[in-house]
Design a protein around this motif. Structure first.
Motif, PDB file in Angstrom:
ATOM      1  N   TRP A   1       0.850  -1.202   0.000  1.00  0.00           N
ATOM      2  CA  TRP A   1       0.000   0.000   0.000  1.00  0.00           C
ATOM      3  C   TRP A   1       0.876   1.240   0.000  1.00  0.00           C
ATOM      4  CZ3 TRP A   1      -1.080   4.414   2.723  1.00  0.00           C
ATOM      5  CH2 TRP A   1      -2.270   5.053   2.387  1.00  0.00           C
ATOM      6  N   PHE A   2       1.905   1.235   0.898  1.00  0.00           N
ATOM      7  CA  PHE A   2       2.797   2.389   0.953  1.00  0.00           C
ATOM      8  C   PHE A   2       3.554   2.556  -0.369  1.00  0.00           C
ATOM      9  CE2 PHE A   2       2.304   2.094   5.596  1.00  0.00           C
ATOM     10  CZ  PHE A   2       2.005   3.430   5.834  1.00  0.00           C
ATOM     11  N   LEU A   3       3.989   1.434  -0.961  1.00  0.00           N
ATOM     12  CA  LEU A   3       4.718   1.526  -2.227  1.00  0.00           C
ATOM     13  C   LEU A   3       3.831   2.079  -3.332  1.00  0.00           C
ATOM     14  CD1 LEU A   3       6.748  -1.792  -2.340  1.00  0.00           C
ATOM     15  CD2 LEU A   3       7.649   0.520  -2.266  1.00  0.00           C
ATOM     16  N   LEU A   4       2.569   1.586  -3.380  1.00  0.00           N
ATOM     17  CA  LEU A   4       1.662   1.998  -4.453  1.00  0.00           C
ATOM     18  C   LEU A   4       1.354   3.486  -4.368  1.00  0.00           C
ATOM     19  CD1 LEU A   4      -0.149   1.204  -6.832  1.00  0.00           C
ATOM     20  CD2 LEU A   4      -1.931   0.661  -5.218  1.00  0.00           C
ATOM     21  N   TYR A   5       0.973   3.958  -3.147  1.00  0.00           N
ATOM     22  CA  TYR A   5       0.556   5.353  -3.042  1.00  0.00           C
ATOM     23  C   TYR A   5       1.719   6.285  -2.733  1.00  0.00           C
ATOM     24  CZ  TYR A   5      -4.059   3.465  -3.397  1.00  0.00           C
ATOM     25  OH  TYR A   5      -5.157   2.811  -3.872  1.00  0.00           O
ATOM     26  N   GLY A   6       2.881   5.722  -2.334  1.00  0.00           N
ATOM     27  CA  GLY A   6       4.027   6.575  -2.021  1.00  0.00           C
ATOM     28  C   GLY A   6       4.975   6.709  -3.201  1.00  0.00           C
TER      29      GLY A   6
ATOM     30  N   PRO B   1       2.655   8.496  -7.439  1.00  0.00           N
ATOM     31  CA  PRO B   1       3.194   9.843  -7.650  1.00  0.00           C
ATOM     32  C   PRO B   1       4.110   9.937  -8.865  1.00  0.00           C
ATOM     33  CG  PRO B   1       3.407   9.219  -5.353  1.00  0.00           C
ATOM     34  CD  PRO B   1       2.913   8.012  -6.070  1.00  0.00           C
ATOM     35  N   TYR B   2       4.913   8.878  -9.107  1.00  0.00           N
ATOM     36  CA  TYR B   2       5.834   8.938 -10.236  1.00  0.00           C
ATOM     37  C   TYR B   2       5.239   8.332 -11.500  1.00  0.00           C
ATOM     38  CZ  TYR B   2       9.298  10.438  -6.896  1.00  0.00           C
ATOM     39  OH  TYR B   2       9.958  11.148  -5.941  1.00  0.00           O
ATOM     40  N   ASP B   3       3.966   7.908 -11.420  1.00  0.00           N
ATOM     41  CA  ASP B   3       3.262   7.415 -12.599  1.00  0.00           C
ATOM     42  C   ASP B   3       3.950   6.194 -13.221  1.00  0.00           C
ATOM     43  OD1 ASP B   3       1.015   7.578 -14.004  1.00  0.00           O
ATOM     44  OD2 ASP B   3       1.719   9.029 -15.489  1.00  0.00           O
TER      45      ASP B   3
END
Lengths: 191, 257
Positions: free
Chosen positions: A57-62, A66-68
């Protein structure tokens, strides 16, 4: 709150990982010969599923969103799960040797368990927030453990039964899985 | 070099607890040779079996569909076989995806096999496989969006499909690029045959008609109006596989336990 409960029940009972979504079938047929082993495997998978949900979850939204670079999710998730399994294994080995001796052989198998990678994709496609992801992962894990334990109990009885020759082994295990599937189908419409 | 039996194995009779093959190793339980000789003999036997059936593409295809069928004999890749075999379209799409990933990963793994250290081989294999899965997933989203939607999370889950990692570990990491390509095609068609069989039965009984890519080929009178919907539901997959396995055993295609 009711939303969380419905997610939990939805993944544990209605859309059960094993009998409705067909995730984690290898341990379901492989490790379900003894109740004790089935419970151990179920608990280990549940722990890794919850941890993997939090980290991804943190990897996906962090990072990924953000970097698309969301197309990298598949490669990244499988690496995260592999690393996580390794870390959990080392940590248990350090802190609790009896538990390690009980869990040890199942942990490497979890890396290629579709249930773990599956929950990370389910979390992503359903756009669950962090708490919902954790609840979904524990729901999926509880459902997985439940079915694995039921299956092992039934298989212990089947060992003693007079099964027709051609049905011995895997075919009868598939038939039991079908009846379990029918059973869990009864939960449809609960939520 | 001739394909001899490796190190000079001399028969030593009355060697007590020693191996009858090499006379050095301790005997394996319930056998008169040591573990190393036993595995050597097994490997030679498997290799000769492969040669007897022909090493070419035809041999690989035959082996993949029958003797080492991934689904019915090896019980690998059960998740997609059960999950997406609700219709023939999905089954064909899924096996095309699996076959593409299998061919790509087998070729790459066979070509880099000499530079991959033994300890880290599994993570490297998984990353190679995941890369191919990403390529296939994005291609499917771009070119066949309805199929991609129908298959859902089962496309990215090809990464953890035991067929692909199993072939990488058992075949491609030890054999030439050409052999690995043939092996991938053989196993891929074995998977296609199995999933096609399951999906045809499920679709025919569950909807009462055979429909491939929008074209209705045949209808079963009676079943069209009152289809047995259980075969389309998840438990129908378990039922079909169970009955198929039992039938194969009854007909003698496979051995009973």
């Amino acid at each position: 709150m009711s939303n969380l409960i419905s997610i939990f029940i939805g993944l544990a009972l209605i859309n059960n990982f094993v009998v409705a979504r067909f995730l984690g079938l290898c341990p379901f047929f492989g490790v379900s010969k003894k109740l004790e082993n089935a419970l151990m495997m179920g608990i280990a998978v549940t722990i890794v599923m919850v941890l993997a949900s939090i980290v991804t979850w943190f990897l996906l939204y962090g990072i990924l969103k953000p970097y698309d670079i969301e197309y990298m999710n598949n490669t990244l998730y499988i690496l995260v799960i592999a690393a996580l399994v390794q870390i959990v294994e080392m940590w248990i080995k350090r802190t609790n040797v009896p538990v390690y001796n009980a869990f040890g052989i199942y942990l490497p198998l979890i890396t290629t368990n579709c249930a773990v990678l599956g929950i990370t994709f389910i979390n992503a496609t359903e756009a669950y927030d962090l708490i919902e992801s954790v609840v979904a992962a524990s729901g999926g894990g509880v459902g997985f453990t439940l079915v694995l334990a039921m299956m092992s109990g039934i298989r212990e009885r089947i060992e003693l039964a007079d099964v027709p020759r051609c049905f011995r082994g895997m075919p009868v295990a598939f038939l039991v899985a079908m009846i379990l599937g029918l059973l869990f189908f009864g939960f449809k419409g609960m939520v | 070099m001739s394909a001899g039996p490796g190190p000079a194995h001399e028969h030593v009779s009355d060697a007590g607890g020693k191996c009858a093959g090499c006379g050095v190793g301790a005997r394996k339980e319930g056998s008169d040779i040591c573990h190393t000789c036993f595995t050597d003999a097994q490997a030679r036997e498997v290799a000769s079996r492969g040669r007897a059936k022909g090493d070419g593409l035809v041999g690989a295809l035959k082996k993949g569909i029958t003797a080492t069928n991934p689904v019915f004999i090896l019980f690998l890749g059960l998740c997609p076989t059960l999950a997406v075999s609700t219709s023939i379209d999905n089954a064909v799409g899924m096996s095309a995806a699996v076959m593409s990933v299998l061919i790509g990963s087998n070729i790459i793994i066979a070509s880099v096999r000499k530079w991959v250290p033994d300890i880290v081989r599994i993570p490297i294999f998984i990353v190679i496989i995941a890369t191919f899965v990403t390529i296939i997933d994005l291609s499917m989203q771009a070119f066949v969006p309805p199929l991609s939607r129908a298959l859902g999370i089962y496309v990215p889950l090809i990464t953890v499909n035991c067929i692909i990692l199993g072939r990488a570990e058992a075949y491609a990491s030890k054999n030439s690029v050409k052999g690995s390509l043939y092996d991938a095609i053989g196993i891929g068609f074995g998977f296609l045959a199995a999933i096609l069989l399951v999906s045809t039965i499920r679709q025919t009984l569950g909807t009462g008609m055979i429909e491939v890519f929008g074209a209705r080929i045949a209808e079963v009178p009676g079943l069209v109006d009152y289809p047995m919907a259980i075969f389309i539901l998840p438990m129908g997959a378990f039922l079909v596989i169970s009955l198929l396995l039992a039938t194969f055993r009854y007909l003698g295609v496979m051995k009973c336990e």
